[in-house]
Structure formats: structure tokens, C-alpha cells
Scaffold this motif. Sequence first.
Motif, PDB file in Angstrom:
ATOM      1  N   VAL A 110       0.836  -1.208   0.000  1.00 51.60           N
ATOM      2  CA  VAL A 110       0.000   0.000   0.000  1.00 51.60           C
ATOM      3  C   VAL A 110       0.866   1.251   0.000  1.00 51.60           C
ATOM      4  O   VAL A 110       0.659   2.168  -0.804  1.00 51.60           O
ATOM      5  N   ALA A 111       1.849   1.299   0.898  1.00 55.49           N
ATOM      6  CA  ALA A 111       2.702   2.479   0.992  1.00 55.49           C
ATOM      7  C   ALA A 111       3.456   2.712  -0.310  1.00 55.49           C
ATOM      8  O   ALA A 111       3.546   3.850  -0.801  1.00 55.49           O
TER       9      ALA A 111
ATOM     10  N   SER B 147       2.289   6.952  -6.603  1.00 52.93           N
ATOM     11  CA  SER B 147       1.227   7.825  -7.121  1.00 52.93           C
ATOM     12  C   SER B 147       1.471   9.287  -6.769  1.00 52.93           C
ATOM     13  O   SER B 147       1.248  10.173  -7.594  1.00 52.93           O
ATOM     14  N   LEU B 148       1.947   9.536  -5.559  1.00 48.21           N
ATOM     15  CA  LEU B 148       2.124  10.918  -5.088  1.00 48.21           C
ATOM     16  C   LEU B 148       3.423  11.539  -5.573  1.00 48.21           C
ATOM     17  O   LEU B 148       3.566  12.761  -5.574  1.00 48.21           O
ATOM     18  N   GLY B 149       4.377  10.716  -5.955  1.00 44.12           N
ATOM     19  CA  GLY B 149       5.605  11.204  -6.575  1.00 44.12           C
ATOM     20  C   GLY B 149       6.475  12.064  -5.664  1.00 44.12           C
ATOM     21  O   GLY B 149       6.638  11.785  -4.474  1.00 44.12           O
ATOM     22  N   SER B 150       7.001  13.148  -6.238  1.00 44.42           N
ATOM     23  CA  SER B 150       7.985  13.978  -5.532  1.00 44.42           C
ATOM     24  C   SER B 150       7.399  14.753  -4.364  1.00 44.42           C
ATOM     25  O   SER B 150       8.147  15.353  -3.584  1.00 44.42           O
ATOM     26  N   ALA B 151       6.080  14.757  -4.221  1.00 40.86           N
ATOM     27  CA  ALA B 151       5.459  15.458  -3.083  1.00 40.86           C
ATOM     28  C   ALA B 151       5.792  14.780  -1.769  1.00 40.86           C
ATOM     29  O   ALA B 151       5.769  15.427  -0.714  1.00 40.86           O
TER      30      ALA B 151
ATOM     31  N   THR C  41      -6.171  15.765  -2.314  1.00 41.82           N
ATOM     32  CA  THR C  41      -7.170  15.580  -3.369  1.00 41.82           C
ATOM     33  C   THR C  41      -6.956  14.253  -4.093  1.00 41.82           C
ATOM     34  O   THR C  41      -7.911  13.517  -4.370  1.00 41.82           O
ATOM     35  N   LYS C  42      -5.693  13.927  -4.376  1.00 41.48           N
ATOM     36  CA  LYS C  42      -5.394  12.658  -5.048  1.00 41.48           C
ATOM     37  C   LYS C  42      -5.751  11.475  -4.167  1.00 41.48           C
ATOM     38  O   LYS C  42      -6.310  10.474  -4.635  1.00 41.48           O
ATOM     39  N   LEU C  43      -5.446  11.578  -2.866  1.00 40.34           N
ATOM     40  CA  LEU C  43      -5.788  10.481  -1.958  1.00 40.34           C
ATOM     41  C   LEU C  43      -7.301  10.290  -1.870  1.00 40.34           C
ATOM     42  O   LEU C  43      -7.794   9.165  -1.786  1.00 40.34           O
TER      43      LEU C  43
END
Length: 212
Positions: free
Chosen positions: A14-15, A21-25, A50-52
Motif C-alpha cells: 500500500v505504501a 502515485s504521489l511522486g515527488s510530493a 485531493t489525489k488520496l
Amino acid sequence: MPHSAPAISSNEGVADALVKSLGSAVLDTLEAHGEISFTVDRKKLPAVLTKLRDDHEYQQLVEIAGVDYPERAERFEIVYHLLSLTKNHRVRVKVTTDEDTPVPTVTHIWEVAGWLEREVFDLYGVLFDGNTDLRRILTDYGFQGHPFRKDFPLTGYVEMRYSEEDKRVIYEPVKLAQDFRSFDFMSPWEGADYILPGDEKSEDGEDKEAGE
């Protein structure tokens, strides 16, 4: 009959999937005690949440909490607790900030964030850029300081009482006896170098009782 998604029993994979998915953030990831926490770039916080919510089904913002680490340059951690109702799974998202740098509001993502951001502002003094109603919510409007900061005195700065003479509530500076001002906060169970009354038992007495 509607199909319900199975509960996630393990964080395995999961992590990694969320980080990808979240990338460089994402600045840091922690998996401990069966829970996942991400530290993310403060400026990218709204995009991350928002993506989560939209892409990974973490629909509910359960809480926004503050933590104070006075020794750090960015002393505050703001922690967003998210819950997926369809997956029965939680994640935490963290950002850091200091006393002067605002955190982007997420009230446009979850309306409930307005109340939660006000609570963090009230207790820690953290500012939220874009929150149009950032007022105190737990303390009085005339309250001085932010009581969950580690450097806030346990006694506060003022005390409140009802004045019969003025027929209203009044505020006065806290007045303490010297005994309270010099209290060292040392617990007798954490290495105190003094003996409490009743603990004067000698080694001989202990040995005698042990041999009986």
C-alpha cells in the motif's frame, strides 16, 4: 446485493503504491504499528489530499492534529488523518511549518477542515492560508497565547473570575506563591535525588525484612 470491498489486513504494497502515485510530493514515509504516515511538501498538500480522496478512496478527513517540537526550525507538525470507508484503511499525512509560515487550507476539499484548522490555530498558533474564518474555537476570544505549545506556561498568563463589584467576568494576571513558581516538575519515579517522607528505610532494615 451490493459488493463491499474487503478490509485491508496488511499494509504490504500500500505504501509503495501511494508513494509512486504521489511522486515527488512525498518527503518521507513511515510504517509502524500497522499504520502508514507520509510527510509531504507543504505547498503540495492540497494536491496530495485531493489525489488520496479521488484516486485512492480516502474519502473522509477524520482529524487534523498539531504537534509541537520547539527544538526544530519548523517546530510544528500538522497531521491529517484520512479514512477510506470502502477499504477500511487509514493513512496519516504530515506537513511541517513554523510560527510565521501558513499551511494551505484544505477547506475546499473537506468543509469540516474549517473547524479543524481553527482548532489547530487556536491551540498552536499555526496559520492556514485560504481559511476565511480563522478564529479561536476552544478558548475565549480574548485569550492570550496558544496553550498547546510546549513553551506555554501550565498556569497560563491570566486568570478569570466573576466580579460582584463589576457584575461581569474579569481577567487578572496570574498570581502564584513562590512554591509553585520554583516547582521543578521532577517525578519521584524518574531519578529524583531526594527522599520522600516514608522512604527513609535503611539498607539494614531492608536486609532484615528480606531475611525474615
